[in-house]
Design a protein around this motif. Structure first.
Motif, PDB file in Angstrom:
ATOM      1  N   SER A   4       0.821  -1.200   0.000  1.00 51.00           N
ATOM      2  CA  SER A   4       0.000   0.000   0.000  1.00 51.00           C
ATOM      3  C   SER A   4       0.859   1.255   0.000  1.00 51.00           C
ATOM      4  O   SER A   4       0.543   2.254  -0.642  1.00 51.00           O
ATOM      5  CB  SER A   4      -0.935   0.002   1.216  1.00 51.00           C
ATOM      6  N   VAL A   7       2.171   1.802  -3.527  1.00 46.33           N
ATOM      7  CA  VAL A   7       1.111   2.339  -4.393  1.00 46.33           C
ATOM      8  C   VAL A   7       0.919   3.824  -4.120  1.00 46.33           C
ATOM      9  O   VAL A   7       0.785   4.641  -5.036  1.00 46.33           O
ATOM     10  CB  VAL A   7      -0.207   1.576  -4.179  1.00 46.33           C
ATOM     11  N   ALA A   8       0.914   4.183  -2.808  1.00 43.16           N
ATOM     12  CA  ALA A   8       0.734   5.586  -2.431  1.00 43.16           C
ATOM     13  C   ALA A   8       1.863   6.449  -2.975  1.00 43.16           C
ATOM     14  O   ALA A   8       1.640   7.565  -3.455  1.00 43.16           O
ATOM     15  CB  ALA A   8       0.648   5.710  -0.912  1.00 43.16           C
ATOM     16  N   ARG A   9       3.103   5.914  -2.931  1.00 41.64           N
ATOM     17  CA  ARG A   9       4.234   6.690  -3.430  1.00 41.64           C
ATOM     18  C   ARG A   9       4.150   6.857  -4.941  1.00 41.64           C
ATOM     19  O   ARG A   9       4.413   7.946  -5.459  1.00 41.64           O
ATOM     20  CB  ARG A   9       5.548   6.008  -3.040  1.00 41.64           C
ATOM     21  N   ARG A  10       3.772   5.793  -5.641  1.00 41.21           N
ATOM     22  CA  ARG A  10       3.622   5.911  -7.094  1.00 41.21           C
ATOM     23  C   ARG A  10       2.549   6.926  -7.436  1.00 41.21           C
ATOM     24  O   ARG A  10       2.682   7.704  -8.379  1.00 41.21           O
ATOM     25  CB  ARG A  10       3.287   4.541  -7.706  1.00 41.21           C
ATOM     26  N   SER A  11       1.465   6.935  -6.656  1.00 37.28           N
ATOM     27  CA  SER A  11       0.391   7.894  -6.890  1.00 37.28           C
ATOM     28  C   SER A  11       0.881   9.317  -6.666  1.00 37.28           C
ATOM     29  O   SER A  11       0.555  10.237  -7.430  1.00 37.28           O
ATOM     30  CB  SER A  11      -0.787   7.582  -5.960  1.00 37.28           C
ATOM     31  N   LEU A  12       1.679   9.517  -5.582  1.00 41.30           N
ATOM     32  CA  LEU A  12       2.240  10.839  -5.306  1.00 41.30           C
ATOM     33  C   LEU A  12       3.129  11.293  -6.458  1.00 41.30           C
ATOM     34  O   LEU A  12       3.046  12.441  -6.921  1.00 41.30           O
ATOM     35  CB  LEU A  12       3.039  10.799  -3.998  1.00 41.30           C
ATOM     36  N   ASP A  14       3.079  10.288  -9.576  1.00 36.73           N
ATOM     37  CA  ASP A  14       2.237  10.552 -10.748  1.00 36.73           C
ATOM     38  C   ASP A  14       1.571  11.917 -10.632  1.00 36.73           C
ATOM     39  O   ASP A  14       1.504  12.681 -11.606  1.00 36.73           O
ATOM     40  CB  ASP A  14       1.167   9.465 -10.890  1.00 36.73           C
ATOM     41  N   ASP A  15       1.063  12.234  -9.439  1.00 38.37           N
ATOM     42  CA  ASP A  15       0.403  13.527  -9.222  1.00 38.37           C
ATOM     43  C   ASP A  15       1.396  14.676  -9.390  1.00 38.37           C
ATOM     44  O   ASP A  15       1.065  15.711  -9.990  1.00 38.37           O
ATOM     45  CB  ASP A  15      -0.224  13.582  -7.826  1.00 38.37           C
ATOM     46  N   THR A  51      12.077  13.608  -3.565  1.00 47.13           N
ATOM     47  CA  THR A  51      10.805  13.208  -4.178  1.00 47.13           C
ATOM     48  C   THR A  51      10.585  13.963  -5.488  1.00 47.13           C
ATOM     49  O   THR A  51      10.141  13.381  -6.494  1.00 47.13           O
ATOM     50  CB  THR A  51       9.636  13.475  -3.210  1.00 47.13           C
ATOM     51  N   ARG A  58      11.068  10.699 -13.848  1.00 44.61           N
ATOM     52  CA  ARG A  58       9.993  10.047 -14.617  1.00 44.61           C
ATOM     53  C   ARG A  58       9.657  10.866 -15.858  1.00 44.61           C
ATOM     54  O   ARG A  58       9.470  10.310 -16.947  1.00 44.61           O
ATOM     55  CB  ARG A  58       8.740   9.898 -13.746  1.00 44.61           C
TER      56      ARG A  58
END
Length: 235
Positions: A4, A7-12, A14-15, A51, A58
């Motif tokens: 989890s 996933v949260a880090r990938r979402s951050l 991406d945002d 970060t 990316r």
């Protein structure tokens, strides 16, 4: 790190990447323009500098930004693209390579027909340059560089269509194929035949012969695909 958490880090990330792209668009920055510093972006988005760097890497992988050591962050050459190849894609398997060639055989012939109809001058000039370079590389035996030039020819053929989105689609399926093109060259083993077929396609496009340009491109890609299929089934 937990699943989890990952996933949260990938979402951050991406945002953050999406927010930075929006910032570039809002400021109407173009390729080559300097963007905000890493520290300034970290303060703006209230996250740590590492970060921000990860999110920027990316974007750099897609060509949207360029990180220049000691200079800063700049807008990349692919900032306006709608279609991008996955820069992290693993080398395709033999079956996947066949699928990639099948896709090209479906996509590129109609694009070649449009190129013969539109005949964008700058792209035609680059195609002529590719043909001349390929002839020299065949004579010198530089197969690695020849593979790159052959792929450039197909990308320039698509650009001659005048349709930027179609050109991006063709580039996306050739960029991911560059490493494998050298293998195809060895498998196919007909560098001179490739050049002759490319030259015929170029002449058809230059002459504005829509039907011939489409047919020759289809026959060219179908011929390569047939050889690769044969080798995959009977290595």
């Amino acid at each position: 790190m937990s699943t989890s958490g990952g996933v949260a880090r990938r979402s951050l990330l991406d945002d953050l990447a999406a927010s930075m792209l929006s910032l570039i668009a809002d400021r109407r920055l173009a390729s080559g323009d300097q963007f905000e510093s890493v520290r300034s972006l970290a303060e703006r988005f209230k996250v740590a500098v590492p970060t921000i760097r990860e999110a920027l890497r990316r974007l750099e992988a897609t060509g949207a930004v360029e990180l220049r050591h000691g200079s800063g962050v700049y807008v990349g050459s692919h900032i306006g693209r709608l279609v991008l190849a996955n820069p992290l894609a693993p080398p395709p398997s033999a079956d996947r390579l066949v699928e990639l060639l099948q896709a090209r055989a479906l996509i590129e012939p109609p694009v070649a027909a449009l190129a013969a109809r539109v005949r964008t001058g700058a792209a035609l000039n680059r195609m002529a340059g590719d043909l001349a370079a390929a002839e020299e590389l065949i004579a010198s035996g530089d197969h690695a560089r020849l593979a790159e030039v052959n792929m450039d020819f197909h990308r320039n053929l698509a650009q001659a269509s005048g349709n930027a989105t179609l050109a991006e689609v063709v580039e996306s399926v050739t960029v991911v194929n560059v490493r494998e093109q050298l293998e195809i060259l060895f498998i196919h083993g007909e560098a001179q035949t490739d050049l002759d077929e490319h030259r015929a396609i170029y002449t058809a496009v230059q002459d504005g012969d829509v039907e011939l340009a489409e047919r020759l491109t289809r026959e060219h890609l179908d011929g390569v695909l047939a050889v690769i299929n044969q080798r995959v089934q009977h290595p």
